[in-house]
Write a protein that holds these residues in place. Structure first.
Motif, short mmCIF file in Angstrom:
data_model
loop_
_atom_site.label_atom_id
_atom_site.label_comp_id
_atom_site.label_asym_id
_atom_site.label_seq_id
_atom_site.Cartn_x
_atom_site.Cartn_y
_atom_site.Cartn_z
N LYS A 40 0.86 -1.19 0.00
CA LYS A 40 0.00 0.00 0.00
C LYS A 40 0.89 1.24 0.00
CE LYS A 40 -4.39 -1.22 1.97
NZ LYS A 40 -4.35 -2.58 1.46
N PRO A 41 0.51 2.30 -0.72
CA PRO A 41 1.34 3.52 -0.68
C PRO A 41 1.37 4.08 0.74
CG PRO A 41 -0.73 3.90 -1.83
CD PRO A 41 -0.67 2.44 -1.57
N THR A 42 2.53 4.61 1.14
CA THR A 42 2.64 5.13 2.50
C THR A 42 2.55 6.66 2.53
OG1 THR A 42 5.01 5.01 2.20
CG2 THR A 42 3.99 3.22 3.45
N ASN A 48 5.26 5.00 -2.65
CA ASN A 48 6.14 4.11 -1.88
C ASN A 48 7.61 4.54 -1.97
OD1 ASN A 48 3.88 1.99 -3.10
ND2 ASN A 48 4.34 1.74 -0.93
N PHE A 49 7.86 5.71 -2.57
CA PHE A 49 9.24 6.10 -2.82
C PHE A 49 10.07 6.26 -1.55
CE2 PHE A 49 9.50 8.08 -7.34
CZ PHE A 49 9.40 6.80 -7.85
N SER A 58 17.47 -1.74 -4.14
CA SER A 58 16.53 -2.81 -4.48
C SER A 58 16.08 -3.72 -3.33
CB SER A 58 17.04 -3.66 -5.66
OG SER A 58 18.11 -4.45 -5.30
N VAL A 59 16.55 -3.41 -2.09
CA VAL A 59 16.17 -4.27 -0.96
C VAL A 59 14.66 -4.27 -0.74
CG1 VAL A 59 16.28 -4.42 1.56
CG2 VAL A 59 18.37 -4.24 0.24
N MET A 60 14.05 -3.08 -0.87
CA MET A 60 12.61 -2.97 -0.66
C MET A 60 11.85 -3.82 -1.69
SD MET A 60 11.36 -1.32 1.75
CE MET A 60 10.01 -2.39 2.06
N HIS A 61 12.28 -3.70 -2.95
CA HIS A 61 11.62 -4.46 -4.01
C HIS A 61 11.76 -5.96 -3.75
CE1 HIS A 61 12.60 -0.57 -5.93
NE2 HIS A 61 11.46 -0.76 -6.56
N GLU A 62 12.96 -6.35 -3.29
CA GLU A 62 13.18 -7.77 -3.02
C GLU A 62 12.24 -8.27 -1.93
OE1 GLU A 62 17.89 -8.14 -4.35
OE2 GLU A 62 17.38 -7.14 -2.53
N GLN A 63 12.05 -7.41 -0.90
CA GLN A 63 11.12 -7.80 0.19
C GLN A 63 9.69 -7.91 -0.33
OE1 GLN A 63 11.29 -5.21 3.61
NE2 GLN A 63 13.45 -5.67 3.92
N LEU A 77 5.58 8.75 -7.69
CA LEU A 77 5.06 10.08 -7.42
C LEU A 77 3.69 10.28 -8.06
CD1 LEU A 77 8.12 12.43 -8.00
CD2 LEU A 77 7.34 11.41 -5.88
N PHE A 78 2.92 11.19 -7.52
CA PHE A 78 1.59 11.56 -8.03
C PHE A 78 0.66 10.35 -8.17
CE2 PHE A 78 4.60 14.24 -10.68
CZ PHE A 78 4.49 15.39 -9.92
N GLY A 79 0.91 9.30 -7.41
CA GLY A 79 0.04 8.12 -7.48
C GLY A 79 0.24 7.27 -8.73
N ILE A 80 1.31 7.54 -9.50
CA ILE A 80 1.53 6.75 -10.72
C ILE A 80 1.94 5.33 -10.34
CG2 ILE A 80 2.95 6.51 -12.80
CD1 ILE A 80 3.19 9.56 -12.82
#
Ligand code: HEM
Length: 548
Positions: A40-42, A48-49, A58-63, A77-80
């Motif tokens: 979910k976006p934070t 989620n940036f 890339s650790v976040m993506h890996e998780q 950004l901007f909900g894209i």
């Protein structure tokens, strides 16, 4: 009259802005990717940036892949919505179908202002034409000829380091700084026969200074620049940075034209075949006149000229990654080739057995000035280079945008947020796709449980996997028609540097390993956690190797 003009300009800007916002909203609410699983976006603006920025590359993506599966979405950004997949079949599809998946238009426009019509920016037929003419200049025979430059410069660096070491002692040297200088000198000489002289001179050369200014100004992302990217009307404003950039671009152009003229004169004097300069620009000038290239397909002088900053950008300066790979990430200046050698030396300080084994192999060569074939025959050096490029891939990810709707094949089906299973992925025009490089290079499912560790020996067995990379069964240089054109160049350059330096010195990390950080979402750049304000550095203790 003036007020009327101003009002109509402002009105057009507002209308255009509204149009862009509506387009964005339409894309967000119509993209089939919104049904993919994912975090979910934070944050309403950053999506989620912020978590991506906080984590190491890339650790976040890996998780997220662990948690939600191989094909996910997250928010930029901007909900894209961004699509992220580690599915090899899908990645192969993105990288092969370059007529559908292209670099972002805004980013290309921004970079085109700086580089002109170089190969990094071109798409479609123009890209194919440039690549066809440029490919031969990057082939193995040409790199074989350039190896002498790589070795000579490596020896110059070796001698500088040796002179800094007190007798029978050890010196603390920031290897990143010196490797940055040596790789700049190499790309200058090997790329376009220009001597930056950064190893021996304390003063920046005219071209280095101009290039630095163009990049500082051209990639500074202030509010005006962001508005200029989204709303063309703001491009009428010329900022202080724009003026500094224009002055430096004039300098770059003057020097580039001179280099181009030198290459042409050389060709006229010596003919296309006989003893001539070996730099990439000269090769390009010659390839451009080859008999099998019809006149209509030859590059114009402007196209050839654009390759000078392109080689500097693509071969040396990772700022390009900052623009292409993720526009809104934190500002960083780090260098691509020096980054690879720096991490190789770091890895060798952490694996002393590998450092000793490598040195023994290198010392078995009876010359200080090996040829490309001699370097390529060193099997353990090859393993060390491959393992460094795998685990410390200098460019951790890339981005593409779909320019038309598409159905993407998958090797593994996914379940969407409504519980429906899909074995293909629907994509609509405008969808942003993140291409993972580092995450694929260290995926445990592909490389085994020790995927995160530096183990050069893994390359002694026959490695095969489904990754669509142009080199080494990994994505470090990407794959497909837009894979890195300079990969042979950078591998032989890296081998020449490691050959010369590891034969001459023993390396130890000058700080506790826990203090070394490489937290960046753009490029793996070393810094000390205890002194982040000191900028990028890799302090090593260096002492001459004495053969017993
Ligand atoms: C360790 C060194 C290097 C790494 C890791 C690297 C990596 C990459 C990657 C990942 C791309 C694809 C970018 C994308 O499309 O998203 C790329 C493209 C490119 N690289 Fe490299 N590169 C390296 C060195 C070099 C050198 C030394 C040169 C030239 C002298 C070079 C020239 C280029 C060019 C011209 C492209 C664009 C190719 C095209 O679009 O057709 N690179 N590189």
């Amino acid at each position: 009259m003036f007020l009327k003009l101003l009002a109509s300009l402002a009105g057009s800007a507002v209308l255009f802005g509204l149009y862009q916002i509506l387009k964005l909203v339409y894309q967000v609410f119509n993209s089939p990717v919104r049904h993919l699983p994912g975090p979910k976006p934070t944050h309403f603006f950053f999506g989620n940036f912020r978590e991506i920025w906080k984590a190491e590359n890339s650790v976040m993506h890996e998780q997220w892949v662990q948690e939600y599966g191989p094909t996910i979405k997250y928010q930029g950004l901007f909900g894209i919505t961004r699509l992220y997949t580690v599915d090899p079949k899908a990645l192969n599809h993105f990288l092969s179908n370059t007529h559908i998946y292209q670099k972002g238009e805004r980013e290309r426009k921004l970079l085109a202002r700086i580089l002109g019509p170089g190969i990094l920016i071109a798409e479609g037929d123009v890209h194919r034409q440039q690549r066809k003419i440029m490919n031969p200049a990057f082939g193995a025979p040409q790199i074989r000829e350039l190896t002498e430059v790589f070795v000579k410069k490596s020896i110059e660096l070796r001698d500088i380091w040796a002179s800094q070491i007190p007798q029978s002692g050890t010196a603390r040297i920031d290897v990143l700084q010196w490797l940055t200088k040596v790789t700049l000198d190499i790309i200058g000489l090997a790329g376009f026969n220009y001597n930056f002289d950064s190893l021996s001179s304390t003063k920046q050369s005219e071209l280095a200074e101009a290039f630095h200014t163009v990049f500082q100004s051209g990639t500074a992302l202030g509010p005006i620049r962001i508005l200029q990217m989204w709303l063309p009307i703001f491009r009428l404003i010329r900022t202080k940075e724009d003026r500094a950039m224009e002055r430096s671009m004039a300098v770059m152009r003057r020097i580039g034209l001179q280099l181009l003229q030198d290459s042409k004169n050389e060709m006229v004097q010596n003919g296309t075949e006989k003893g001539r300069s070996r730099d990439l620009l000269s090769l390009l000038v010659r390839a451009n006149t080859a008999k099998d290239i019809p006149a209509s397909q030859r590059l114009s002088d402007e196209d050839v000229l654009a390759q000078v900053p392109t080689f500097l950008v693509a071969g040396h300066e990772t700022t390009v990654c900052r623009i292409f790979f993720n526009l809104f990430l934190r500002s960083t200046r780090s260098r691509i080739s020096s980054s690879a050698v720096t991490w190789a030396l770091f890895a060798l300080t952490q694996n002393v057995a590998a450092q000793t084994r490598l040195r023994n192999e290198l010392l078995s060569v009876p010359t200080d000035e090996p040829t490309m074939d001699e370097l390529n025959a060193l099997s353990y050096l090859d393993c060390v280079v491959k393992e460094t490029m795998r685990i410390h891939a200098p460019v951790p990810s890339s981005m593409r945008t779909a320019i038309q709707d598409d159905i993407v094949p998958l090797s593994q089906s996914f379940t969407d947020i409504h519980g429906v299973v899909h074995d293909t992925l629907k994509i609509t025009k405008g969808q942003t796709i993140m291409i993972p490089i580092l995450a694929m290079n260290r995926d445990k499912a592909i490389w085994g449980p020790d995927a995160m560790e530096f183990v050069p020996e893994r390359w002694e067995s026959d490695i095969k996997n489904a990754l669509p990379g142009v080199w080494g069964h990994m994505l470090t240089f990407l794959g497909g028609p837009r894979a890195c054109i300079g990969y042979r160049f950078s591998l032989v350059e890296m081998k020449a540097l490691l050959f010369t330096l590891v034969r001459a010195f023993e390396f130890e990390l000058a700080v506790p390993v826990e203090d070394m950080g490489k937290k960046s979402a753009v490029v793996q750049r070393p810094l000390l956690k205890s002194q982040p304000e000191a900028g990028n550095q890799m302090p090593l203790l260096i002492k001459p190797y004495v053969q017993s």
